[in-house]
Design a protein around this motif. Structure first.
Motif, PDB file in Angstrom:
ATOM      1  N   GLY A 186       3.249   7.484   3.207  1.00 16.74           N
ATOM      2  CA  GLY A 186       4.117   8.532   3.738  1.00 16.74           C
ATOM      3  C   GLY A 186       3.830   8.843   5.207  1.00 16.74           C
ATOM      4  N   THR A 187       4.865   9.302   5.900  1.00 15.90           N
ATOM      5  CA  THR A 187       4.724   9.779   7.282  1.00 15.90           C
ATOM      6  C   THR A 187       5.475  11.108   7.396  1.00 15.90           C
ATOM      7  N   PRO A 188       4.979  12.143   6.678  1.00 15.76           N
ATOM      8  CA  PRO A 188       5.736  13.408   6.647  1.00 15.76           C
ATOM      9  C   PRO A 188       5.736  14.099   8.006  1.00 15.76           C
TER      10      PRO A 188
ATOM     11  N   PHE B  29      15.333   0.759   5.279  1.00 18.94           N
ATOM     12  CA  PHE B  29      16.576   1.530   5.432  1.00 18.94           C
ATOM     13  C   PHE B  29      17.154   1.993   4.093  1.00 18.94           C
ATOM     14  N   LEU B  30      16.397   1.820   2.982  1.00 19.47           N
ATOM     15  CA  LEU B  30      16.978   2.151   1.669  1.00 19.47           C
ATOM     16  C   LEU B  30      17.299   3.636   1.561  1.00 19.47           C
ATOM     17  N   ARG B  31      18.225   3.943   0.646  1.00 18.39           N
ATOM     18  CA  ARG B  31      18.562   5.336   0.342  1.00 18.39           C
ATOM     19  C   ARG B  31      18.110   5.648  -1.074  1.00 18.39           C
ATOM     20  N   GLU B  32      17.559   6.843  -1.276  1.00 19.60           N
ATOM     21  CA  GLU B  32      17.180   7.244  -2.624  1.00 19.60           C
ATOM     22  C   GLU B  32      18.452   7.334  -3.463  1.00 19.60           C
ATOM     23  N   GLY B  33      18.397   6.813  -4.675  1.00 22.06           N
ATOM     24  CA  GLY B  33      19.575   6.804  -5.555  1.00 22.06           C
ATOM     25  C   GLY B  33      20.211   5.425  -5.638  1.00 22.06           C
TER      26      GLY B  33
ATOM     27  N   VAL C 281      -0.654  -0.897  -4.561  1.00 22.48           N
ATOM     28  CA  VAL C 281      -1.838  -0.026  -4.522  1.00 22.48           C
ATOM     29  C   VAL C 281      -1.415   1.414  -4.274  1.00 22.48           C
ATOM     30  N   ASP C 282      -2.063   2.344  -4.955  1.00 26.14           N
ATOM     31  CA  ASP C 282      -1.919   3.754  -4.591  1.00 26.14           C
ATOM     32  C   ASP C 282      -3.251   4.437  -4.832  1.00 26.14           C
ATOM     33  N   LYS C 283      -3.526   5.465  -4.032  1.00 31.59           N
ATOM     34  CA  LYS C 283      -4.803   6.158  -4.224  1.00 31.59           C
ATOM     35  C   LYS C 283      -4.719   7.197  -5.345  1.00 31.59           C
ATOM     36  N   GLN C 284      -3.488   7.480  -5.804  1.00 28.02           N
ATOM     37  CA  GLN C 284      -3.338   8.445  -6.911  1.00 28.02           C
ATOM     38  C   GLN C 284      -3.569   7.734  -8.243  1.00 28.02           C
ATOM     39  N   GLU C 285      -4.717   8.049  -8.863  1.00 23.60           N
ATOM     40  CA  GLU C 285      -5.090   7.330 -10.093  1.00 23.60           C
ATOM     41  C   GLU C 285      -4.079   7.529 -11.211  1.00 23.60           C
TER      42      GLU C 285
ATOM     43  N   LYS D 163       6.148  -0.795   6.995  1.00 22.90           N
ATOM     44  CA  LYS D 163       7.483  -0.481   6.485  1.00 22.90           C
ATOM     45  C   LYS D 163       7.757   1.018   6.627  1.00 22.90           C
ATOM     46  N   SER D 164       6.676   1.814   6.663  1.00 25.11           N
ATOM     47  CA  SER D 164       6.840   3.258   6.838  1.00 25.11           C
ATOM     48  C   SER D 164       7.597   3.534   8.132  1.00 25.11           C
ATOM     49  N   THR D 165       8.309   4.663   8.171  1.00 28.68           N
ATOM     50  CA  THR D 165       9.030   5.058   9.384  1.00 28.68           C
ATOM     51  C   THR D 165       8.030   5.669  10.367  1.00 28.68           C
ATOM     52  N   VAL D 166       7.825   4.999  11.488  1.00 29.33           N
ATOM     53  CA  VAL D 166       6.777   5.434  12.426  1.00 29.33           C
ATOM     54  C   VAL D 166       7.304   5.450  13.867  1.00 29.33           C
TER      55      VAL D 166
ATOM     56  N   VAL E  32       0.862  -1.192   0.000  1.00 33.80           N
ATOM     57  CA  VAL E  32       0.000   0.000   0.000  1.00 33.80           C
ATOM     58  C   VAL E  32       0.896   1.238   0.000  1.00 33.80           C
ATOM     59  N   GLY E  33       0.812   2.010  -1.103  1.00 36.92           N
ATOM     60  CA  GLY E  33       1.692   3.164  -1.304  1.00 36.92           C
ATOM     61  C   GLY E  33       2.749   2.804  -2.328  1.00 36.92           C
ATOM     62  N   THR E  34       2.776   3.572  -3.441  1.00 40.11           N
ATOM     63  CA  THR E  34       3.793   3.297  -4.472  1.00 40.11           C
ATOM     64  C   THR E  34       4.770   4.469  -4.576  1.00 40.11           C
ATOM     65  N   GLY E  35       5.166   5.019  -3.425  1.00 40.87           N
ATOM     66  CA  GLY E  35       6.224   6.026  -3.402  1.00 40.87           C
ATOM     67  C   GLY E  35       7.555   5.313  -3.525  1.00 40.87           C
ATOM     68  N   TYR E  36       8.604   5.981  -3.080  1.00 42.08           N
ATOM     69  CA  TYR E  36       9.945   5.399  -3.176  1.00 42.08           C
ATOM     70  C   TYR E  36      10.003   4.008  -2.572  1.00 42.08           C
ATOM     71  N   VAL E  37       9.492   3.912  -1.337  1.00 35.74           N
ATOM     72  CA  VAL E  37       9.639   2.667  -0.591  1.00 35.74           C
ATOM     73  C   VAL E  37       8.707   1.582  -1.134  1.00 35.74           C
ATOM     74  N   GLY E  38       7.441   1.910  -1.311  1.00 35.06           N
ATOM     75  CA  GLY E  38       6.468   0.908  -1.750  1.00 35.06           C
ATOM     76  C   GLY E  38       6.775   0.380  -3.140  1.00 35.06           C
TER      77      GLY E  38
HETATM   78  N1  LIG Z   1      12.153   7.715   0.692  1.00 31.32           N
HETATM   79  C1  LIG Z   1      13.090   7.140   1.435  1.00 31.32           C
HETATM   80  O1  LIG Z   1      14.301   7.203   1.150  1.00 31.32           O
HETATM   81  C2  LIG Z   1      12.713   6.360   2.617  1.00 31.32           C
HETATM   82  C3  LIG Z   1      11.467   6.487   3.218  1.00 31.32           C
HETATM   83  N2  LIG Z   1      11.155   5.773   4.332  1.00 31.32           N
HETATM   84  C4  LIG Z   1       9.833   5.879   4.927  1.00 31.32           C
HETATM   85  O2  LIG Z   1       8.907   5.078   4.167  1.00 31.32           O
HETATM   86  C5  LIG Z   1       7.625   5.697   4.112  1.00 31.32           C
HETATM   87  C6  LIG Z   1       7.219   5.945   2.673  1.00 31.32           C
HETATM   88  O3  LIG Z   1       8.147   6.823   2.101  1.00 31.32           O
HETATM   89  P1  LIG Z   1       8.086   7.233   0.570  1.00 31.32           P
HETATM   90  O4  LIG Z   1       7.888   6.020  -0.271  1.00 31.32           O
HETATM   91  O5  LIG Z   1       9.264   8.100   0.337  1.00 31.32           O
HETATM   92  O6  LIG Z   1       6.718   8.102   0.588  1.00 31.32           O
HETATM   93  P2  LIG Z   1       5.927   8.801  -0.604  1.00 31.32           P
HETATM   94  O7  LIG Z   1       5.216   9.952   0.007  1.00 31.32           O
HETATM   95  O8  LIG Z   1       6.836   8.994  -1.768  1.00 31.32           O
HETATM   96  O9  LIG Z   1       4.857   7.706  -1.059  1.00 31.32           O
HETATM   97  C7  LIG Z   1       3.762   7.347  -0.318  1.00 31.32           C
HETATM   98  C8  LIG Z   1       2.668   6.911  -1.275  1.00 31.32           C
HETATM   99  O10 LIG Z   1       1.578   6.371  -0.537  1.00 31.32           O
HETATM  100  C9  LIG Z   1       0.383   6.724  -1.173  1.00 31.32           C
HETATM  101  N3  LIG Z   1      -0.723   6.596  -0.224  1.00 31.32           N
HETATM  102  C10 LIG Z   1      -0.963   7.335   0.886  1.00 31.32           C
HETATM  103  N4  LIG Z   1      -2.077   6.896   1.504  1.00 31.32           N
HETATM  104  C11 LIG Z   1      -2.540   5.842   0.783  1.00 31.32           C
HETATM  105  C12 LIG Z   1      -3.649   4.959   0.914  1.00 31.32           C
HETATM  106  N5  LIG Z   1      -4.515   5.065   1.934  1.00 31.32           N
HETATM  107  N6  LIG Z   1      -3.829   3.999  -0.016  1.00 31.32           N
HETATM  108  C13 LIG Z   1      -2.980   3.879  -1.047  1.00 31.32           C
HETATM  109  N7  LIG Z   1      -1.903   4.672  -1.223  1.00 31.32           N
HETATM  110  C14 LIG Z   1      -1.690   5.645  -0.322  1.00 31.32           C
HETATM  111  C15 LIG Z   1       0.617   8.127  -1.684  1.00 31.32           C
HETATM  112  O11 LIG Z   1      -0.282   8.469  -2.714  1.00 31.32           O
HETATM  113  C16 LIG Z   1       2.083   8.038  -2.131  1.00 31.32           C
HETATM  114  O12 LIG Z   1       2.190   7.706  -3.503  1.00 31.32           O
HETATM  115  C17 LIG Z   1       7.760   6.954   4.985  1.00 31.32           C
HETATM  116  O13 LIG Z   1       7.377   6.619   6.285  1.00 31.32           O
HETATM  117  C18 LIG Z   1       9.240   7.278   4.928  1.00 31.32           C
HETATM  118  O14 LIG Z   1       9.663   8.005   6.063  1.00 31.32           O
HETATM  119  C19 LIG Z   1      12.020   4.864   4.872  1.00 31.32           C
HETATM  120  C20 LIG Z   1      13.248   4.681   4.314  1.00 31.32           C
HETATM  121  C21 LIG Z   1      13.702   5.412   3.155  1.00 31.32           C
END
Ligand SMILES: NC(=O)C1=CN([C@@H]2O[C@H](COP(=O)(O)OP(=O)(O)OC[C@H]3O[C@@H](n4cnc5c(N)ncnc54)[C@H](O)[C@@H]3O)[C@@H](O)[C@H]2O)C=CC1
Ligand SMILES: O=C(O)[C@H]1O[C@H](OP(=O)(O)OP(=O)(O)OC[C@H]2O[C@@H](n3ccc(=O)[nH]c3=O)[C@H](O)[C@@H]2O)[C@H](O)[C@@H](O)[C@@H]1O
Length: 265
Positions: free
Chosen positions: A85-87, A150-154, A29-33, A119-122, A6-12
Motif C-alpha cells: 500500500g501507498t496510502p 490501472f485495475l478498478r475494484e469490482g 507474500v503478506d506480513k499479515q499472518e 506496481k504500487s502507485t508511487v 509482495v502484498g496480497t491486497g487488491y492489486v497483489g
Molecule cells: N486498489 C486499487 O484499486 C488500486 C490500487 N493501486 C495501488 O496499488 C498499491 C496496492 O494497493 P492495494 O492492493 O489496494 O493495497 P492494500 O493496502 O489493500 O494491500 C497492501 C498489502 O500489502 C501488505 N504489505 C505491506 N507491507 C508489506 C511487506 N513489507 N511485506 C509483505 N506484505 C506487505 C499489507 O499487509 C497489505 O495486505 C497502492 O499503491 C495503490 O495505490 C493501483 C491501482 C488500483
C-alpha cells in the motif's frame, strides 16, 4: 516465469492469481499472518468475479502459494513485484514507508539477480529510492522497473487480463524484453519507456480521470442553474470520441481513494 508478489491486497492478490492463471509459478507474500492463513485455506478476502475459481485452480495445480516468508518468496523468484500500500498522509503526500520497508526486506533476502518491479502507485523518483535501498542491503545484481497498475475494484480480474495498456518503465533493454514477454498475452498495447515517465503516466492518468469527474461536476452545477439535464449533456458530449463517456457521470458522485489523494494536492 518464477514470480514473487509482495502484498496480497487488491492489486497483489489479483495480479498474483492472474499471473498463476497464465501459467507462471507465483508465490504471494503478506506480513499479515491471518490473511495468509485464510488464503492458504482457499478463503478469498475480497470479492472479484472469477478470482476464487482462478485461485483455486492455480493453487491445486501447484502454481500458486501464499506465505509470510518474504525471504523464501524472493529466493524462488526471478521477478519480484512490489504491490504494497501507498496510502495518503495527512499532508496528501503518499506514505512510502511500506515500499521502503519492503525494499529493505527484499534487499536482505536477495540470493542472486532479480528484476524488482514496482506496481504500487508511487510518486516520480520512487523506483530510484527502491534501487538505493535494495543496493544498500544486498551485494547481488538487480534491476528495478516501474509497471503501474490501472485495475478498478469490482472489475479487477477483467481489467488485469484485458488491460487497455501495459506500461513498462526501465532503463535496460533486456528487462524491457522480459517484462514485455510476461505481459504480452494480456495486450498488444505495451508502452516501454524510462522509469520516471512510467511513474508519471500513472499519476497523470489518475489526475486526468479526477479532472474529468471535477469537470462534469462543475457542468452539473451550471446545468442546475440554467435548467439543463446533466445526464443528457454528458451523453451528448460522450459520443464525441475525443471526449468519451467514461468518468463523466454514470458512476456515483463519491470518488475513490486515488481521486481523494489527488484532490488534496
Ligand atoms: N486498489 C486499487 O484499486 C488500486 C490500487 N493501486 C495501488 O496499488 C498499491 C496496492 O494497493 P492495494 O492492493 O489496494 O493495497 P492494500 O493496502 O489493500 O494491500 C497492501 C498489502 O500489502 C501488505 N504489505 C505491506 N507491507 C508489506 C511487506 N513489507 N511485506 C509483505 N506484505 C506487505 C499489507 O499487509 C497489505 O495486505 C497502492 O499503491 C495503490 O495505490 C493501483 C491501482 C488500483
Ligand atoms: O491507487 C490507485 O492509484 C488506484 O486507485 C483507483 O481507484 P480509486 O481512486 O479508488 O478510484 P476508482 O475506483 O477508479 O473510482 C473512482 C471514483 O470516482 C467515482 N466516479 C467515477 C466516474 C464518474 O463519472 N463519477 C464518479 O463519481 C466512482 O464512483 C469512484 O468512487 C483506480 O481505480 C486505479 O486505477 C488507481 O490508480
Amino acid at each position: 516465469m518464477k514470480l514473487a508478489v509482495v502484498g496480497t491486497g487488491y492489486v497483489g492478490l489479483v495480479s498474483g492469481v492472474c499471473f498463476a492463471h497464465l501459467g507462471h509459478q507465483v508465490v504471494c507474500v503478506d506480513k499479515q499472518e491471518e490473511r495468509i492463513a485464510r488464503l492458504n485455506s482457499g478463503e478469498v478476502p475480497i470479492y472479484e468475479p472469477g478470482l476464487k475459481e482462478m485461485m483455486d485452480a492455480s493453487a491445486a495445480a501447484g502454481r500458486l502459494r501464499f506465505t509470510t516468508g518474504l525471504q523464501e518468496a524472493v529466493h524462488h523468484a526471478d521477478i519480484v513485484i512490489l504491490a504494497v500500500g501507498t496510502p495518503s498522509l495527512p499532508s496528501g503526500e503518499a506514505d512510502l514507508s511500506f515500499i521502503e520497508a519492503a525494499a529493505r526486506e527484499i534487499g536482505q533476502a536477495m540470493n542472486g539477480y532479480k528484476i524488482i518491479v514496482t506496481k504500487s502507485t508511487v510518486p516520480v523518483g520512487t523506483n530510484e529510492k527502491v534501487a538505493a535501498i535494495v543496493a544498500a542491503h544486498s551485494g547481488h545484481p538487480f534491476a528495478v522497473a516501474s509497471v503501474p497498475e490501472f485495475l478498478r475494484e469490482g472489475t479487477a480480474v477483467k481489467d488485469t487480463l484485458n488491460p487497455d495498456r501495459i506500461v513498462i518503465g526501465t532503463s535496460e533493454e533486456a528487462v524491457a524484453q522480459r517484462l514485455a514477454e510476461l505481459h504480452r498475452p494480456l495486450t498488444e498495447h505495451i508502452v516501454v519507456t524510462d522509469i520516471r515517465s512510467a511513474e508519471m503516466i500513472k499519476y497523470a492518468s489518475n489526475a486526468f480521470l479526477a479532472t474529468k469527474i471535477s469537470f462534469i461536476n462543475e457542468i452539473a452545477n451550471i446545468c442546475e442553474k440554467v435548467g439543463a439535464d446533466v445526464m443528457r449533456v454528458a451523453e451528448g458530449m460522450g459520443y464525441d470520441k475525443r471526449i468519451g463517456s467514461s468518468f463523466c457521470g454514470r458512476e456515483s458522485a463519491t470518488a475513490g481513494h486515488a481521486f481523494r489523494r489527488i484532490r488534496k494536492r
